[in-house]
Design an enzyme around this catalytic site. Structure first.
Site, PDB file in Angstrom:
ATOM      1  N   GLN A 220       4.777  -4.117 -15.978  1.00 15.24           N
ATOM      2  CA  GLN A 220       4.757  -2.605 -15.440  1.00 15.24           C
ATOM      3  C   GLN A 220       5.597  -1.807 -16.222  1.00 15.24           C
ATOM      4  OE1 GLN A 220       1.622   0.153 -13.174  1.00 15.24           O
ATOM      5  NE2 GLN A 220       3.720  -0.323 -12.593  1.00 15.24           N
TER       6      GLN A 220
ATOM      7  N   ASP B 208      18.221 -14.604 -17.115  1.00 13.66           N
ATOM      8  CA  ASP B 208      17.422 -14.376 -15.796  1.00 13.66           C
ATOM      9  C   ASP B 208      18.805 -13.744 -15.008  1.00 13.66           C
ATOM     10  OD1 ASP B 208      16.046 -15.505 -13.752  1.00 13.66           O
ATOM     11  OD2 ASP B 208      15.185 -16.205 -15.297  1.00 13.66           O
TER      12      ASP B 208
ATOM     13  N   LEU C  28      14.840  -3.253 -13.483  1.00 14.52           N
ATOM     14  CA  LEU C  28      13.899  -3.421 -13.104  1.00 14.52           C
ATOM     15  C   LEU C  28      12.973  -4.275 -12.569  1.00 14.52           C
ATOM     16  CD1 LEU C  28      12.394  -1.188 -15.505  1.00 14.52           C
ATOM     17  CD2 LEU C  28      13.261  -0.286 -13.433  1.00 14.52           C
TER      18      LEU C  28
ATOM     19  N   ALA D  84      12.334  -7.974 -11.016  1.00 18.69           N
ATOM     20  CA  ALA D  84      11.927  -8.155  -9.555  1.00 18.69           C
ATOM     21  C   ALA D  84      10.848  -9.129  -9.443  1.00 18.69           C
ATOM     22  CB  ALA D  84      12.167  -7.097  -8.744  1.00 18.69           C
TER      23      ALA D  84
ATOM     24  N   SER E 256       8.597  -8.848  -7.030  1.00 15.35           N
ATOM     25  CA  SER E 256       7.906  -7.880  -6.700  1.00 15.35           C
ATOM     26  C   SER E 256       6.604  -7.210  -5.861  1.00 15.35           C
ATOM     27  CB  SER E 256       7.545  -6.352  -8.216  1.00 15.35           C
ATOM     28  OG  SER E 256       6.365  -6.657  -8.349  1.00 15.35           O
TER      29      SER E 256
ATOM     30  N   THR F  98      12.779   1.261  -3.558  1.00 15.96           N
ATOM     31  CA  THR F  98      11.705   1.126  -3.076  1.00 15.96           C
ATOM     32  C   THR F  98      10.513   2.142  -2.049  1.00 15.96           C
ATOM     33  OG1 THR F  98       9.235   0.045  -2.679  1.00 15.96           O
ATOM     34  CG2 THR F  98      11.309  -1.431  -2.740  1.00 15.96           C
TER      35      THR F  98
ATOM     36  N   GLU G  83       8.986   0.949  -0.299  1.00 17.95           N
ATOM     37  CA  GLU G  83       8.953  -0.330   1.303  1.00 17.95           C
ATOM     38  C   GLU G  83      10.589  -0.628   2.077  1.00 17.95           C
ATOM     39  OE1 GLU G  83       6.322  -3.013   1.912  1.00 17.95           O
ATOM     40  OE2 GLU G  83       5.420  -2.044   0.628  1.00 17.95           O
TER      41      GLU G  83
ATOM     42  N   TYR H   2      10.353  -9.059   0.573  1.00 24.60           N
ATOM     43  CA  TYR H   2      10.212  -7.896  -0.747  1.00 24.60           C
ATOM     44  C   TYR H   2      11.299  -7.134   0.146  1.00 24.60           C
ATOM     45  CZ  TYR H   2       9.135  -4.520  -3.722  1.00 24.60           C
ATOM     46  OH  TYR H   2       9.192  -3.750  -4.760  1.00 24.60           O
TER      47      TYR H   2
ATOM     48  N   LYS I 179      15.227  -5.431  -1.266  1.00 22.67           N
ATOM     49  CA  LYS I 179      15.422  -4.535  -1.781  1.00 22.67           C
ATOM     50  C   LYS I 179      16.417  -3.921  -0.876  1.00 22.67           C
ATOM     51  CE  LYS I 179      12.237  -4.233  -5.960  1.00 22.67           C
ATOM     52  NZ  LYS I 179      13.444  -3.663  -6.841  1.00 22.67           N
TER      53      LYS I 179
ATOM     54  N   ARG J 287      -0.884  -2.246 -14.552  1.00 23.87           N
ATOM     55  CA  ARG J 287      -0.431  -2.542 -13.062  1.00 23.87           C
ATOM     56  C   ARG J 287      -1.031  -4.076 -13.232  1.00 23.87           C
ATOM     57  NH1 ARG J 287       2.682  -2.481  -8.786  1.00 23.87           N
ATOM     58  NH2 ARG J 287       2.435  -1.158  -7.268  1.00 23.87           N
TER      59      ARG J 287
HETATM   60  P1  NDP Z   1       6.392  -6.343 -12.482  1.00 23.98           P
HETATM   61  O1  NDP Z   1       5.600  -6.957 -10.656  1.00 23.98           O
HETATM   62  O2  NDP Z   1       5.252  -5.515 -12.944  1.00 23.98           O
HETATM   63  O3  NDP Z   1       6.871  -6.875 -12.591  1.00 23.98           O
HETATM   64  C1  NDP Z   1       8.408  -7.432 -12.295  1.00 23.98           C
HETATM   65  C2  NDP Z   1       9.510  -8.149 -13.437  1.00 23.98           C
HETATM   66  O4  NDP Z   1      10.622  -8.612 -13.163  1.00 23.98           O
HETATM   67  C3  NDP Z   1       8.951  -8.715 -14.881  1.00 23.98           C
HETATM   68  O5  NDP Z   1       9.280  -8.296 -16.256  1.00 23.98           O
HETATM   69  C4  NDP Z   1       9.680 -10.023 -14.477  1.00 23.98           C
HETATM   70  O6  NDP Z   1       9.285 -10.547 -15.537  1.00 23.98           O
HETATM   71  C5  NDP Z   1      10.919  -9.559 -14.216  1.00 23.98           C
HETATM   72  N1  NDP Z   1      11.323 -10.919 -13.530  1.00 23.98           N
HETATM   73  C6  NDP Z   1      11.124 -11.523 -12.357  1.00 23.98           C
HETATM   74  N2  NDP Z   1      11.669 -12.740 -12.267  1.00 23.98           N
HETATM   75  C7  NDP Z   1      12.349 -11.985 -12.775  1.00 23.98           C
HETATM   76  C8  NDP Z   1      14.206 -12.859 -13.462  1.00 23.98           C
HETATM   77  N3  NDP Z   1      14.237 -14.280 -11.999  1.00 23.98           N
HETATM   78  N4  NDP Z   1      14.632 -12.597 -13.838  1.00 23.98           N
HETATM   79  C9  NDP Z   1      14.661 -11.473 -15.153  1.00 23.98           C
HETATM   80  N5  NDP Z   1      13.460 -10.796 -15.028  1.00 23.98           N
HETATM   81  C10 NDP Z   1      12.907 -11.320 -13.945  1.00 23.98           C
HETATM   82  O7  NDP Z   1       6.771  -4.624 -11.266  1.00 23.98           O
HETATM   83  P2  NDP Z   1       6.346  -2.615 -11.583  1.00 23.98           P
HETATM   84  O8  NDP Z   1       6.575  -2.924 -13.179  1.00 23.98           O
HETATM   85  O9  NDP Z   1       5.888  -2.918 -11.343  1.00 23.98           O
HETATM   86  O10 NDP Z   1       8.170  -2.484 -10.954  1.00 23.98           O
HETATM   87  C11 NDP Z   1       9.315  -2.804 -11.735  1.00 23.98           C
HETATM   88  C12 NDP Z   1      10.335  -2.359 -10.274  1.00 23.98           C
HETATM   89  O11 NDP Z   1      10.438  -1.461  -9.724  1.00 23.98           O
HETATM   90  C13 NDP Z   1      10.769  -3.737  -9.392  1.00 23.98           C
HETATM   91  O12 NDP Z   1      11.762  -3.937  -9.665  1.00 23.98           O
HETATM   92  C14 NDP Z   1       9.780  -3.558  -8.145  1.00 23.98           C
HETATM   93  O13 NDP Z   1      10.073  -3.792  -7.521  1.00 23.98           O
HETATM   94  C15 NDP Z   1      10.177  -1.995  -8.234  1.00 23.98           C
HETATM   95  N6  NDP Z   1       9.406  -1.304  -7.967  1.00 23.98           N
HETATM   96  C16 NDP Z   1       7.010  -1.105  -7.902  1.00 23.98           C
HETATM   97  C17 NDP Z   1       7.418   0.002  -7.862  1.00 23.98           C
HETATM   98  C18 NDP Z   1       5.572   0.122  -8.618  1.00 23.98           C
HETATM   99  O14 NDP Z   1       4.665   0.374  -7.587  1.00 23.98           O
HETATM  100  N7  NDP Z   1       5.177  -0.661  -9.540  1.00 23.98           N
HETATM  101  C19 NDP Z   1       7.487   0.425  -6.794  1.00 23.98           C
HETATM  102  C20 NDP Z   1       9.507   1.076  -6.063  1.00 23.98           C
HETATM  103  C21 NDP Z   1      10.356  -0.150  -6.815  1.00 23.98           C
HETATM  104  P3  NDP Z   1       8.090 -11.917 -15.959  1.00 23.98           P
HETATM  105  O15 NDP Z   1       6.948 -11.066 -16.662  1.00 23.98           O
HETATM  106  O16 NDP Z   1       9.036 -12.530 -16.669  1.00 23.98           O
HETATM  107  O17 NDP Z   1       7.365 -12.379 -14.568  1.00 23.98           O
HETATM  108  P1  GDP Z   2       1.895  -2.401  -1.830  1.00 23.96           P
HETATM  109  O1  GDP Z   2       2.784  -0.893  -1.672  1.00 23.96           O
HETATM  110  O2  GDP Z   2       3.680  -2.764  -2.836  1.00 23.96           O
HETATM  111  O3  GDP Z   2       2.332  -3.498  -0.750  1.00 23.96           O
HETATM  112  O4  GDP Z   2       1.292  -2.474  -2.815  1.00 23.96           O
HETATM  113  P2  GDP Z   2      -0.105  -3.258  -2.860  1.00 23.96           P
HETATM  114  O5  GDP Z   2      -1.139  -2.906  -4.148  1.00 23.96           O
HETATM  115  O6  GDP Z   2       0.373  -4.753  -2.943  1.00 23.96           O
HETATM  116  O7  GDP Z   2      -0.283  -3.182  -1.372  1.00 23.96           O
HETATM  117  C1  GDP Z   2      -0.999  -1.629  -0.836  1.00 23.96           C
HETATM  118  C2  GDP Z   2      -1.623  -2.105   0.210  1.00 23.96           C
HETATM  119  O8  GDP Z   2      -2.907  -2.431  -0.042  1.00 23.96           O
HETATM  120  C3  GDP Z   2      -1.179  -2.459   1.675  1.00 23.96           C
HETATM  121  O9  GDP Z   2      -1.115  -1.954   2.776  1.00 23.96           O
HETATM  122  C4  GDP Z   2      -2.452  -3.792   1.533  1.00 23.96           C
HETATM  123  O10 GDP Z   2      -2.507  -4.876   2.877  1.00 23.96           O
HETATM  124  C5  GDP Z   2      -3.512  -3.353   1.079  1.00 23.96           C
HETATM  125  N1  GDP Z   2      -4.847  -4.460   0.534  1.00 23.96           N
HETATM  126  C6  GDP Z   2      -5.413  -4.650   0.801  1.00 23.96           C
HETATM  127  N2  GDP Z   2      -6.181  -4.391   0.136  1.00 23.96           N
HETATM  128  C7  GDP Z   2      -5.975  -5.039  -0.607  1.00 23.96           C
HETATM  129  C8  GDP Z   2      -5.561  -6.582  -1.082  1.00 23.96           C
HETATM  130  O11 GDP Z   2      -7.354  -7.281  -1.616  1.00 23.96           O
HETATM  131  N3  GDP Z   2      -4.945  -6.349  -2.164  1.00 23.96           N
HETATM  132  C9  GDP Z   2      -3.251  -6.343  -2.081  1.00 23.96           C
HETATM  133  N4  GDP Z   2      -2.616  -6.748  -3.000  1.00 23.96           N
HETATM  134  N5  GDP Z   2      -3.598  -5.633  -1.387  1.00 23.96           N
HETATM  135  C10 GDP Z   2      -4.067  -4.780  -0.504  1.00 23.96           C
END
Ligand code: NDP
Ligand code: GDP
Length: 327
Positions: free
Chosen positions: A16, A60, A82, A84, A86, A127, A129, A151, A155, A186
């Site tokens: 994302q 990777d 970015l 992870a 995740s 994050t 988290e 996770y 982090k 997302r």
């Molecule tokens: P996504 O899960 O959408 O994307 C994760 C990315 O990491 C993908 O491109 C994935 O590739 C890549 N990846 C996974 N494993 C590896 C690896 N071994 N080597 C190289 N690349 C890899 O995450 P988001 O875009 O939502 O988040 C971006 C970052 O921000 C992450 O680190 C996440 O933990 C962190 N974060 C996100 C938040 C959120 O609310 N979105 C909040 C705070 C932090 P592939 O497509 O091949 O799986």
């Molecule tokens: P997170 O904050 O990175 O864990 O983001 P998520 O979107 O996975 O989860 C946010 C919150 O939603 C957590 O407290 C989960 O327990 C709650 N939750 C409730 N139902 C669900 C579900 O069906 N899927 C996910 N992913 N989270 C859920």
């Protein structure tokens, strides 16, 4: 140097945030390099529209040599990590892999930067988290960490190794402590998108119910497009600093449901069923960020409101699900 384009290397481009960040950097006239890991099927949905404008490099976070070659090829001024594993629930199922990618992967990348050109500026995706079982509310840069999942623990390591390289080697390394941020891009497994997609499927007659877990937890949800700007701003400062990025408002999952289902005229109580299997071994009950320092230092503020975000996500999923049905 005057006419040289700035070069950025982004890991996690297929995710994302990677896709929004790449768009943002291209708009700023960067040359964008991105690490792509090999998979048996193409997963470029989020970057299809900009793919031709990015240099894709195979690599990777598990593989040191591939990171070294990516850095030698890209010679980046800025590196955004970015990539992870995740998804919190997957981190209980695969704790070791999560640690290898999400924690140690950062050290691999930092070592590769140090070995190639330690002047490159480094952004780490930390994050909310990290705060987990929160010690105070709202959470700011000075709130103690208490992660609640493999996770979160991974982090935490990633965060501190970033700080450590900054302090040990005088590198420009910083971590953005970002609270949850969502968008129509997302992953479908995260609760926001699961709800918006579920609303669309029920509204258009493809499903009758949506199974969810804990509806009582609270999150501080913002829009991913706003948050990638903060990442970039953090690397443009005179000195590196870790900052909280958040909206300052928290809502329950139940409120998200009410708003999303209500938007299309459905009563969420008739559509959502609770599945105990979706509860987590340890829950992060409430997250709410205090981003006032980022506002002062970066001049950053979120632009899209919670209501706009939910409506945007439901609208896009209605288009997506409607389109898939040929409707
Ligand atoms: P996504 O899960 O959408 O994307 C994760 C990315 O990491 C993908 O491109 C994935 O590739 C890549 N990846 C996974 N494993 C590896 C690896 N071994 N080597 C190289 N690349 C890899 O995450 P988001 O875009 O939502 O988040 C971006 C970052 O921000 C992450 O680190 C996440 O933990 C962190 N974060 C996100 C938040 C959120 O609310 N979105 C909040 C705070 C932090 P592939 O497509 O091949 O799986
Ligand atoms: P997170 O904050 O990175 O864990 O983001 P998520 O979107 O996975 O989860 C946010 C919150 O939603 C957590 O407290 C989960 O327990 C709650 N939750 C409730 N139902 C669900 C579900 O069906 N899927 C996910 N992913 N989270 C859920």
């Amino acid at each position: 140097m005057a006419n040289e384009k700035k070069r950025a290397l982004v890991t996690g481009i297929t995710g994302q945030d990677g896709s929004y960040l790449a768009e943002f950097l291209l708009d700023k006239n960067y040359e964008v390099f991105a690490l792509i890991r090999r998979s048996s099927t193409v997963n470029f949905e989020r970057i299809q529209h900009i793919q031709e404008r990015i240099h894709l490099l195979s690599g990777d976070l598990l593989d040191q040599n591939s990171l070294m070659s990516a850095l030698k090829t890209a010679r980046p001024h800025e590196v955004y990590n970015l990539g992870a594993q995740s998804f919190v629930p997957a981190s209980w199922e695969q704790p070791l892999l999560t640690g290898e990618i999400t924690a140690l992967g950062v050290t691999r990348l930092l070592e590769a930067i140090r070995a190639t050109d330690s002047r490159a500026r480094f952004y780490q995706a930390s994050t909310s988290e990290l705060f987990g079982k929160v010690r105070e509310s709202p959470q700011s840069e000075s709130t103690p960490f208490y992660p609640r999942s493999p996770y979160g623990v991974s982090k935490l390591y990633a965060h501190w190794i970033t700080v450590n390289y900054r302090e040990s080697y005088d590198m420009f390394c910083c971590a953005g402590i970002l609270f949850n941020h969502e968008s129509p891009r997302r992953g479908l497994e995260f609760v926001s998108r699961k709800i918006s997609h579920g609303v669309a499927r029920i509204k258009l007659g493809f499903a009758k119910e949506l199974k969810l877990g804990n509806l009582d937890s609270r999150r501080d949800w913002g829009f991913a497009g706003d948050y990638v700007k903060a990442m970039w701003l953090m690397l443009q400062q005179d000195s590196p600093e870790d900052l909280v990025i958040a909206t300052g408002e928290d809502r329950t999952i139940r409120e998200f449901c009410e708003l999303a289902f209500g938007y299309v005229g459905l009563d969420w109580r008739q559509c959502v069923t609770i599945d105990k299997d979706l509860f987590r071994p340890a829950e992060v009950e409430v997250l709410r960020g205090d981003a006032s320092r980022a506002e002062r230092v970066l001049g950053w503020k979120p632009e899209i409101s919670f209501v706009e975000l939910v409506h945007l996500m439901v609208d896009r999923d209605l288009d997506l699900v409607g389109g898939q049905s040929g409707g």
